[in-house]
Write an enzyme that holds these catalytic residues in place. Structure first.
Site, PDB file in Angstrom:
ATOM      1  N   GLN A  36      -4.315  -6.633  13.258  1.00 32.59           N
ATOM      2  CA  GLN A  36      -3.296  -5.655  13.663  1.00 32.59           C
ATOM      3  C   GLN A  36      -3.914  -4.298  14.042  1.00 32.59           C
ATOM      4  OE1 GLN A  36       0.631  -4.224  11.478  1.00 32.59           O
ATOM      5  NE2 GLN A  36      -1.078  -3.077  10.613  1.00 32.59           N
ATOM      6  N   LEU A  58     -13.172  -2.668  10.320  1.00 32.80           N
ATOM      7  CA  LEU A  58     -11.832  -3.081   9.895  1.00 32.80           C
ATOM      8  C   LEU A  58     -11.793  -4.526   9.404  1.00 32.80           C
ATOM      9  CD1 LEU A  58      -9.735  -1.593  12.869  1.00 32.80           C
ATOM     10  CD2 LEU A  58     -10.576  -0.452  10.821  1.00 32.80           C
ATOM     11  N   SER A  74      -7.777  -9.531   4.160  1.00 30.25           N
ATOM     12  CA  SER A  74      -6.902  -8.384   3.882  1.00 30.25           C
ATOM     13  C   SER A  74      -5.640  -8.739   3.113  1.00 30.25           C
ATOM     14  CB  SER A  74      -6.510  -7.721   5.206  1.00 30.25           C
ATOM     15  OG  SER A  74      -5.600  -8.543   5.907  1.00 30.25           O
ATOM     16  N   THR A 115      -8.286   1.493   1.019  1.00 27.16           N
ATOM     17  CA  THR A 115      -6.873   1.129   0.885  1.00 27.16           C
ATOM     18  C   THR A 115      -6.209   1.719  -0.356  1.00 27.16           C
ATOM     19  OG1 THR A 115      -5.433  -0.741   0.332  1.00 27.16           O
ATOM     20  CG2 THR A 115      -7.756  -1.056  -0.119  1.00 27.16           C
ATOM     21  N   GLU A 154      -4.361   0.126  -2.206  1.00 29.35           N
ATOM     22  CA  GLU A 154      -4.385  -0.929  -3.219  1.00 29.35           C
ATOM     23  C   GLU A 154      -5.441  -0.607  -4.299  1.00 29.35           C
ATOM     24  OE1 GLU A 154      -2.254  -3.497  -3.367  1.00 29.35           O
ATOM     25  OE2 GLU A 154      -3.242  -4.768  -4.857  1.00 29.35           O
ATOM     26  N   TYR A 187      -8.972  -8.289  -4.386  1.00 26.15           N
ATOM     27  CA  TYR A 187      -9.024  -7.542  -3.123  1.00 26.15           C
ATOM     28  C   TYR A 187      -9.300  -6.068  -3.394  1.00 26.15           C
ATOM     29  CZ  TYR A 187      -7.222  -5.020   0.972  1.00 26.15           C
ATOM     30  OH  TYR A 187      -7.072  -4.157   2.027  1.00 26.15           O
ATOM     31  N   LYS A 232     -12.543  -3.796  -2.237  1.00 26.40           N
ATOM     32  CA  LYS A 232     -12.413  -2.605  -1.385  1.00 26.40           C
ATOM     33  C   LYS A 232     -12.906  -1.348  -2.087  1.00 26.40           C
ATOM     34  CE  LYS A 232     -10.622  -3.869   2.576  1.00 26.40           C
ATOM     35  NZ  LYS A 232     -11.058  -3.393   3.892  1.00 26.40           N
ATOM     36  N   ARG A 245       1.967  -7.140  12.933  1.00 20.88           N
ATOM     37  CA  ARG A 245       1.575  -7.473  11.565  1.00 20.88           C
ATOM     38  C   ARG A 245       1.513  -8.996  11.403  1.00 20.88           C
ATOM     39  NH1 ARG A 245      -1.075  -5.834   7.071  1.00 20.88           N
ATOM     40  NH2 ARG A 245       0.229  -4.663   5.619  1.00 20.88           N
TER      41      ARG A 245
HETATM   42  P1  NAP Z   1      -5.702  -8.029   9.556  1.00 22.02           P
HETATM   43  O1  NAP Z   1      -4.609  -8.003  10.566  1.00 22.02           O
HETATM   44  O2  NAP Z   1      -5.670  -9.044   8.480  1.00 22.02           O
HETATM   45  O3  NAP Z   1      -7.099  -8.157  10.351  1.00 22.02           O
HETATM   46  C1  NAP Z   1      -8.279  -8.483   9.669  1.00 22.02           C
HETATM   47  C2  NAP Z   1      -9.395  -8.727  10.675  1.00 22.02           C
HETATM   48  O4  NAP Z   1     -10.594  -9.099   9.978  1.00 22.02           O
HETATM   49  C3  NAP Z   1      -9.092  -9.866  11.670  1.00 22.02           C
HETATM   50  O5  NAP Z   1      -9.621  -9.523  12.920  1.00 22.02           O
HETATM   51  C4  NAP Z   1      -9.860 -11.027  11.062  1.00 22.02           C
HETATM   52  O6  NAP Z   1     -10.208 -12.019  11.998  1.00 22.02           O
HETATM   53  C5  NAP Z   1     -11.110 -10.295  10.581  1.00 22.02           C
HETATM   54  N1  NAP Z   1     -11.879 -11.066   9.594  1.00 22.02           N
HETATM   55  C6  NAP Z   1     -11.431 -11.574   8.422  1.00 22.02           C
HETATM   56  N2  NAP Z   1     -12.408 -12.252   7.807  1.00 22.02           N
HETATM   57  C7  NAP Z   1     -13.501 -12.185   8.606  1.00 22.02           C
HETATM   58  C8  NAP Z   1     -14.822 -12.690   8.516  1.00 22.02           C
HETATM   59  N3  NAP Z   1     -15.244 -13.416   7.468  1.00 22.02           N
HETATM   60  N4  NAP Z   1     -15.679 -12.438   9.546  1.00 22.02           N
HETATM   61  C9  NAP Z   1     -15.281 -11.745  10.612  1.00 22.02           C
HETATM   62  N5  NAP Z   1     -14.048 -11.220  10.756  1.00 22.02           N
HETATM   63  C10 NAP Z   1     -13.160 -11.441   9.762  1.00 22.02           C
HETATM   64  O7  NAP Z   1      -5.813  -6.608   8.827  1.00 22.02           O
HETATM   65  P2  NAP Z   1      -5.259  -5.168   9.317  1.00 22.02           P
HETATM   66  O8  NAP Z   1      -3.887  -4.988   8.781  1.00 22.02           O
HETATM   67  O9  NAP Z   1      -5.547  -4.977  10.753  1.00 22.02           O
HETATM   68  O10 NAP Z   1      -6.186  -4.199   8.441  1.00 22.02           O
HETATM   69  C11 NAP Z   1      -7.430  -3.719   8.947  1.00 22.02           C
HETATM   70  C12 NAP Z   1      -8.292  -3.258   7.788  1.00 22.02           C
HETATM   71  O11 NAP Z   1      -7.619  -2.223   7.062  1.00 22.02           O
HETATM   72  C13 NAP Z   1      -8.597  -4.339   6.751  1.00 22.02           C
HETATM   73  O12 NAP Z   1      -9.894  -4.090   6.260  1.00 22.02           O
HETATM   74  C14 NAP Z   1      -7.565  -4.107   5.655  1.00 22.02           C
HETATM   75  O13 NAP Z   1      -8.051  -4.589   4.417  1.00 22.02           O
HETATM   76  C15 NAP Z   1      -7.467  -2.590   5.688  1.00 22.02           C
HETATM   77  N6  NAP Z   1      -6.176  -2.010   5.284  1.00 22.02           N
HETATM   78  C16 NAP Z   1      -5.019  -2.444   5.859  1.00 22.02           C
HETATM   79  C17 NAP Z   1      -3.822  -1.832   5.507  1.00 22.02           C
HETATM   80  C18 NAP Z   1      -2.520  -2.257   6.128  1.00 22.02           C
HETATM   81  O14 NAP Z   1      -1.467  -1.911   5.566  1.00 22.02           O
HETATM   82  N7  NAP Z   1      -2.524  -2.934   7.261  1.00 22.02           N
HETATM   83  C19 NAP Z   1      -3.818  -0.777   4.564  1.00 22.02           C
HETATM   84  C20 NAP Z   1      -5.035  -0.373   4.019  1.00 22.02           C
HETATM   85  C21 NAP Z   1      -6.215  -0.977   4.392  1.00 22.02           C
HETATM   86  P3  NAP Z   1      -9.180 -13.228  12.379  1.00 22.02           P
HETATM   87  O15 NAP Z   1      -8.234 -12.639  13.393  1.00 22.02           O
HETATM   88  O16 NAP Z   1     -10.069 -14.255  12.913  1.00 22.02           O
HETATM   89  O17 NAP Z   1      -8.461 -13.600  11.107  1.00 22.02           O
HETATM   90  N1  GDD Z   2       3.204 -11.094   1.152  1.00 24.31           N
HETATM   91  C1  GDD Z   2       4.315 -11.200   0.421  1.00 24.31           C
HETATM   92  N2  GDD Z   2       5.116 -12.292   0.596  1.00 24.31           N
HETATM   93  N3  GDD Z   2       4.597 -10.211  -0.441  1.00 24.31           N
HETATM   94  C2  GDD Z   2       5.738 -10.311  -1.143  1.00 24.31           C
HETATM   95  C3  GDD Z   2       6.612 -11.400  -1.010  1.00 24.31           C
HETATM   96  C4  GDD Z   2       6.282 -12.455  -0.114  1.00 24.31           C
HETATM   97  O1  GDD Z   2       6.986 -13.433   0.043  1.00 24.31           O
HETATM   98  N4  GDD Z   2       7.667 -11.171  -1.839  1.00 24.31           N
HETATM   99  C5  GDD Z   2       7.452 -10.012  -2.444  1.00 24.31           C
HETATM  100  N5  GDD Z   2       6.281  -9.475  -2.037  1.00 24.31           N
HETATM  101  C6  GDD Z   2       5.694  -8.222  -2.521  1.00 24.31           C
HETATM  102  C7  GDD Z   2       4.246  -8.356  -2.996  1.00 24.31           C
HETATM  103  O2  GDD Z   2       4.202  -8.913  -4.307  1.00 24.31           O
HETATM  104  C8  GDD Z   2       3.824  -6.879  -2.943  1.00 24.31           C
HETATM  105  O3  GDD Z   2       4.233  -6.215  -4.121  1.00 24.31           O
HETATM  106  C9  GDD Z   2       4.604  -6.325  -1.757  1.00 24.31           C
HETATM  107  O4  GDD Z   2       5.624  -7.299  -1.458  1.00 24.31           O
HETATM  108  C10 GDD Z   2       3.780  -6.071  -0.504  1.00 24.31           C
HETATM  109  O5  GDD Z   2       3.010  -7.240  -0.224  1.00 24.31           O
HETATM  110  P1  GDD Z   2       2.176  -7.395   1.146  1.00 24.31           P
HETATM  111  O6  GDD Z   2       3.065  -7.185   2.311  1.00 24.31           O
HETATM  112  O7  GDD Z   2       1.453  -8.690   1.055  1.00 24.31           O
HETATM  113  O8  GDD Z   2       1.204  -6.143   1.142  1.00 24.31           O
HETATM  114  P2  GDD Z   2       0.252  -5.533   0.004  1.00 24.31           P
HETATM  115  O9  GDD Z   2       0.825  -4.215  -0.400  1.00 24.31           O
HETATM  116  O10 GDD Z   2      -0.042  -6.507  -1.055  1.00 24.31           O
HETATM  117  O11 GDD Z   2      -1.110  -5.307   0.817  1.00 24.31           O
HETATM  118  C11 GDD Z   2      -1.115  -4.682   2.100  1.00 24.31           C
HETATM  119  O12 GDD Z   2      -1.257  -3.287   1.947  1.00 24.31           O
HETATM  120  C12 GDD Z   2      -2.496  -2.857   1.356  1.00 24.31           C
HETATM  121  C13 GDD Z   2      -2.438  -1.326   1.250  1.00 24.31           C
HETATM  122  O13 GDD Z   2      -1.738  -0.930   0.115  1.00 24.31           O
HETATM  123  C14 GDD Z   2      -2.266  -5.292   2.902  1.00 24.31           C
HETATM  124  O14 GDD Z   2      -2.184  -4.841   4.236  1.00 24.31           O
HETATM  125  C15 GDD Z   2      -3.618  -4.869   2.339  1.00 24.31           C
HETATM  126  O15 GDD Z   2      -4.657  -5.301   3.238  1.00 24.31           O
HETATM  127  C16 GDD Z   2      -3.641  -3.336   2.237  1.00 24.31           C
HETATM  128  O16 GDD Z   2      -4.876  -2.904   1.701  1.00 24.31           O
END
Ligand code: NAP
Ligand code: GDD
Length: 353
Positions: free
Chosen positions: A13, A81, A85, A126, A128, A153, A157, A188
């Site tokens: 994403q 990135l 994740s 993050t 988290e 996770y 991180k 997403r």
């Molecule tokens: P995402 O959509 O899950 O994208 C993750 C990326 O990492 C994808 O391109 C995935 O490739 C690649 N990847 C995973 N495992 C790999 C491996 N072994 N080797 C090479 N590439 C690999 O995550 P995102 O939401 O864009 O988040 C980007 C970064 O920010 C992540 O590090 C995440 O932990 C961090 N983050 C996200 C959030 C959030 O809310 N989105 C918040 C805080 C931090 P594929 O497409 O092949 O799976």
């Molecule tokens: N995924 C998921 N699926 N979560 C659920 C569900 C379900 O069916 N039902 C409830 N939840 C609750 C999870 O237990 C969690 O408390 C919350 O929804 C958010 O879950 P996710 O959307 O999976 O996100 P996350 O907060 O665990 O993690 C994301 O945000 C982090 C930053 O705080 C990811 O993007 C991480 O990569 C990122 O670091």
């Protein structure tokens, strides 16, 4: 001459939105992707930028492929990135999570130190990492608050975050940690709760699904809009001195509120009729609440979130509705035919078949 950027995880994403932003700013963009049996370029296709990116195959746990990527890209800026994740899956795959996220970050930092030490590096940290701190702190979390991770996770991180700080101090490298709170969008992944809800609610409103199965709906998160957060990443690499920053909205909402708002967008009031709580979807440990204080980013970067909760849910549900309406009309999505698009520029030391 324009700047050059390398984005690891360009197929995710944030990688996709960041690539678009950097291309618009005139950067030469290089992105790493991993070889999988079904190629995953749908987000870049969705944003219409697949022909504007130079792709480099790279597995995060393989230092030789990172070294090759840096030699090919010769970047001014590296946005790291790529990660495993999904917090829930980290309980199932703790060792792979640590290898990809922690060792993977060590590989990026060490390869940059050896090959292009002047490149600026962004590390995707993050919210988290704060984990259980959310119980104890009765105000939005700040950069200096301490971390009590609650998942493999979060540990992976947190170690990556500290590696970033160590490389910054020990080797005088420009390394920043972006401590980003949850940020969402129509790009997403479907396993994350917001997109799972927006997608299922869109289907329910069109008669394509009957239930929305969820776990802990009392959990609260600080949800922002991903395109604004990647802009924040870019700002972090444009400063004189490297530093760590929180990006957040300063508001927390529960998963239940997200559900209610999503059904409201499609005009359904009796949402409880469709929601099934499934114990199998609860995590062994779950962060109860996350709220971030973005005042440092506002003061030093001039960054401020614009899209807040109600609008975010509306954007996501309406986009999923459009997709499913198009699907019902016989249109197919790029990910229905996930081929390597012929216009892709794949750069590799190994000749591709
Ligand atoms: P995402 O959509 O899950 O994208 C993750 C990326 O990492 C994808 O391109 C995935 O490739 C690649 N990847 C995973 N495992 C790999 C491996 N072994 N080797 C090479 N590439 C690999 O995550 P995102 O939401 O864009 O988040 C980007 C970064 O920010 C992540 O590090 C995440 O932990 C961090 N983050 C996200 C959030 C959030 O809310 N989105 C918040 C805080 C931090 P594929 O497409 O092949 O799976
Ligand atoms: N995924 C998921 N699926 N979560 C659920 C569900 C379900 O069916 N039902 C409830 N939840 C609750 C999870 O237990 C969690 O408390 C919350 O929804 C958010 O879950 P996710 O959307 O999976 O996100 P996350 O907060 O665990 O993690 C994301 O945000 C982090 C930053 O705080 C990811 O993007 C991480 O990569 C990122 O670091």
């Amino acid at each position: 001459m324009g700047k050059r950027a390398l984005i690891t995880g360009i197929t995710g994403q944030d990688g996709a939105y960041l690539a678009k932003l950097l291309i618009e700013k005139g950067y030469e963009v290089y992105g790493t992707f991993r070889r999988v049996s079904t190629p995953n370029f749908w987000r870049l296709q969705y944003l219409g930028i697949v022909d504007k990116v130079n792709f480099i195959p790279c597995e995060m746990t393989d230092m030789s492929s990172m070294v090759a990527a840096l030699k090919i890209a010769e970047p001014d800026e590296v946005y790291h990135l790529a990660a495993m994740s999904f917090v829930g899956a980290s309980f199932e795959n703790p060792i792979a999570t640590l290898e990809i996220n922690t060792i993977g970050t060590a590989i990026v930092l060490e390869a940059v130190r050896q090959i292009c030490p002047d490149a600026k590096v962004y590390i995707a940290a993050t919210s988290e990492m704060y984990g259980a701190t959310g119980y104890e702190v009765k105000r939005p979390l700040k950069e200096e608050d301490f971390f009590k991770p609650l998942s493999p996770y979060a540990v992976s991180k947190l170690a990556a975050y500290w590696l970033g700080r160590i490389y910054r101090e020990a080797y005088d490298m420009y390394v920043v940690n972006g401590i980003l709170f949850n940020h969402e969008s129509p790009l997403r992944g479907l396993e994350f709760v917001t997109r799972k809800i927006s997608n299922e609610v869109a289907k329910i409103s069109l008669g394509l699904s009957k239930e929305l199965r969820l776990g802990n709906i009392e959990a609260k998160r600080d949800w922002g809009y991903a395109p604004e957060y990647v802009y924040g990443m870019w700002l972090m690499l444009q400063q004189k001195e490297p530093d760590d920053f929180i990006l957040a909205t300063g508001e927390a909402h529960s998963v239940k509120e997200f559900v209610i708002r999503a059904f409201e967008v499609v005009g359904i009031d009796d949402w409880e009729k469709y929601v099934v709580i499934d114990k199998k979807l609860f995590r062994p440990l779950d962060v109860p609440c996350l709220i971030g204080d973005y005042s440092k980013a506002k003061k030093k970067l001039g960054w401020k979130p614009q899209v807040k909760f109600n609008e975010l849910v509306k954007i996501m549900v309406e986009e999923d509705l459009k997709r499913w309406e198009r699907w019902l009309n016989g249109e197919r999505f790029p990910w229905d035919a996930p081929l390597y698009p012929s216009e892709m520029k794949i750069i590799s030391k190994v000749i591709r078949a």
